[in-house]
Design an enzyme around this catalytic site. Sequence first.
Site, mmCIF file in Angstrom:
data_model
loop_
_atom_site.group_PDB
_atom_site.id
_atom_site.type_symbol
_atom_site.label_atom_id
_atom_site.label_comp_id
_atom_site.label_asym_id
_atom_site.label_seq_id
_atom_site.Cartn_x
_atom_site.Cartn_y
_atom_site.Cartn_z
ATOM 1 N N SER A 90 0.871 -1.190 0.000
ATOM 2 C CA SER A 90 0.000 0.000 0.000
ATOM 3 C C SER A 90 0.901 1.231 0.000
ATOM 4 O O SER A 90 2.089 1.119 0.333
ATOM 5 C CB SER A 90 -0.851 -0.020 1.277
ATOM 6 N N TYR A 142 -1.985 -1.237 10.390
ATOM 7 C CA TYR A 142 -1.939 -1.316 8.917
ATOM 8 C C TYR A 142 -0.617 -0.757 8.397
ATOM 9 O O TYR A 142 0.061 -1.379 7.573
ATOM 10 C CB TYR A 142 -3.135 -0.544 8.345
HETATM 11 P P1 NAD Z 1 -11.441 -6.380 -0.013
HETATM 12 O O1 NAD Z 1 -12.021 -6.185 1.338
HETATM 13 O O2 NAD Z 1 -12.275 -6.057 -1.216
HETATM 14 O O3 NAD Z 1 -10.921 -7.892 -0.174
HETATM 15 C C1 NAD Z 1 -10.198 -8.515 0.831
HETATM 16 C C2 NAD Z 1 -10.086 -9.992 0.522
HETATM 17 O O4 NAD Z 1 -9.300 -10.593 1.563
HETATM 18 C C3 NAD Z 1 -11.421 -10.723 0.497
HETATM 19 O O5 NAD Z 1 -11.392 -11.716 -0.510
HETATM 20 C C4 NAD Z 1 -11.486 -11.370 1.879
HETATM 21 O O6 NAD Z 1 -12.296 -12.533 1.924
HETATM 22 C C5 NAD Z 1 -10.019 -11.708 2.070
HETATM 23 N N1 NAD Z 1 -9.642 -11.915 3.469
HETATM 24 C C6 NAD Z 1 -9.759 -11.068 4.517
HETATM 25 N N2 NAD Z 1 -9.292 -11.652 5.637
HETATM 26 C C7 NAD Z 1 -8.862 -12.869 5.283
HETATM 27 C C8 NAD Z 1 -8.290 -13.959 5.982
HETATM 28 N N3 NAD Z 1 -8.059 -13.904 7.308
HETATM 29 N N4 NAD Z 1 -7.987 -15.088 5.299
HETATM 30 C C9 NAD Z 1 -8.227 -15.175 3.966
HETATM 31 N N5 NAD Z 1 -8.767 -14.186 3.250
HETATM 32 C C10 NAD Z 1 -9.083 -13.050 3.903
HETATM 33 O O7 NAD Z 1 -10.077 -5.557 0.014
HETATM 34 P P2 NAD Z 1 -9.283 -4.730 -1.100
HETATM 35 O O8 NAD Z 1 -9.616 -3.303 -0.902
HETATM 36 O O9 NAD Z 1 -9.410 -5.342 -2.432
HETATM 37 O O10 NAD Z 1 -7.784 -4.927 -0.571
HETATM 38 C C11 NAD Z 1 -6.964 -6.011 -0.999
HETATM 39 C C12 NAD Z 1 -5.530 -5.742 -0.586
HETATM 40 O O11 NAD Z 1 -5.089 -4.524 -1.178
HETATM 41 C C13 NAD Z 1 -5.339 -5.577 0.923
HETATM 42 O O12 NAD Z 1 -4.117 -6.163 1.308
HETATM 43 C C14 NAD Z 1 -5.286 -4.069 1.107
HETATM 44 O O13 NAD Z 1 -4.544 -3.695 2.241
HETATM 45 C C15 NAD Z 1 -4.574 -3.673 -0.188
HETATM 46 N N6 NAD Z 1 -4.819 -2.289 -0.566
HETATM 47 C C16 NAD Z 1 -6.079 -1.847 -0.857
HETATM 48 C C17 NAD Z 1 -6.261 -0.518 -1.238
HETATM 49 C C18 NAD Z 1 -7.617 0.029 -1.585
HETATM 50 O O14 NAD Z 1 -7.713 1.269 -1.783
HETATM 51 N N7 NAD Z 1 -8.649 -0.778 -1.704
HETATM 52 C C19 NAD Z 1 -5.165 0.341 -1.309
HETATM 53 C C20 NAD Z 1 -3.900 -0.148 -1.010
HETATM 54 C C21 NAD Z 1 -3.737 -1.475 -0.644
#
Ligand code: NAD
Length: 264
Positions: free
Chosen positions: A146, A159
């Site tokens: 991130s 985080y």
């Molecule tokens: P999201 O909530 O849409 O998806 C998260 C996924 O992780 C889901 O499939 C959920 O079932 C799974 N998950 C959560 N806990 C789990 C566990 N204990 N075991 C197995 N699976 C688990 O999230 P997102 O926004 O797509 O984020 C995905 C990644 O990208 C994360 O690591 C997040 O930190 C990173 N990220 C997101 C953003 C953003 O703006 N959305 C920005 C930077 C980084």
Amino acid sequence: MTVRPLAGRCALITGSTSGIGLAVAEALGAQGADLMLNGLVDDRSAETLCRSLGERHGVRVAHHGADVSHPGEVEALIDAAQRHAGGLDILVNNAGISHVAPLEAFPAERWDALLSVHLSAAFHTMRLALPGLQQRGWGRIVNIASVFGLIATQHQAAYVAAKHGLVGLTKVVALETARSPVTCNAVCPGLVSTPRVLRDVQSRADELGIPLEEAKRMTMSTRQPAGEYIAAADVAAVVAFLCSPQAAEVRGVAWAIDGGWTAR
Ligand code: NAD
């Protein structure tokens, strides 16, 4: 004829039932990779997802419901991925959760949960997958970090700590694999238009009693100079590049895709 550079490869993407992980599964499937999905969904949703991805891309797709915060379940996940479609070639650590609170009010169990899901899970998947990748003579590891792996923000101690840790861990693995055909890199997205982020901005609009567009503008103004969300598909395209044959010597990078956020 379409060239599918990842045909015959198999990819495990943790947390791929939603958001960025699902977009990565789409992108790698489109390049021909067989897919092992992971994420916390019911069996029926998992089946539907596997069927639709498999039909769309003509690849083999399975789902494993491991909770990656438990090392024993990570072991079962890697084992299943190594048995699926003839062996594991690509590992994308993406599963994620969040919690926002000032440090003195940050619940210790949320700290533990965030560190487990974002950092320890990646340690375990990599340590378990690496011997197989080395043995197969090719491998790609991509860790979804991130902007908060590069810079900090208030009220997100776990985080920020976990994502900084993940960027550091990525570099260690990149150095340890540098003389091999296995690469390890991180991707550092800014605000991506995933359901979670869109929900957060909607809550901000509701709390302040302002239109959604205004809440979005406020959120962007202090963060993302581009003023727009990043598309999950664009993050996935960077991941797909890092998994491509051309990225063989891209090692240990933390690739920001953040609308200029960290350029300031
Ligand atoms: P999201 O909530 O849409 O998806 C998260 C996924 O992780 C889901 O499939 C959920 O079932 C799974 N998950 C959560 N806990 C789990 C566990 N204990 N075991 C197995 N699976 C688990 O999230 P997102 O926004 O797509 O984020 C995905 C990644 O990208 C994360 O690591 C997040 O930190 C990173 N990220 C997101 C953003 C953003 O703006 N959305 C920005 C930077 C980084």
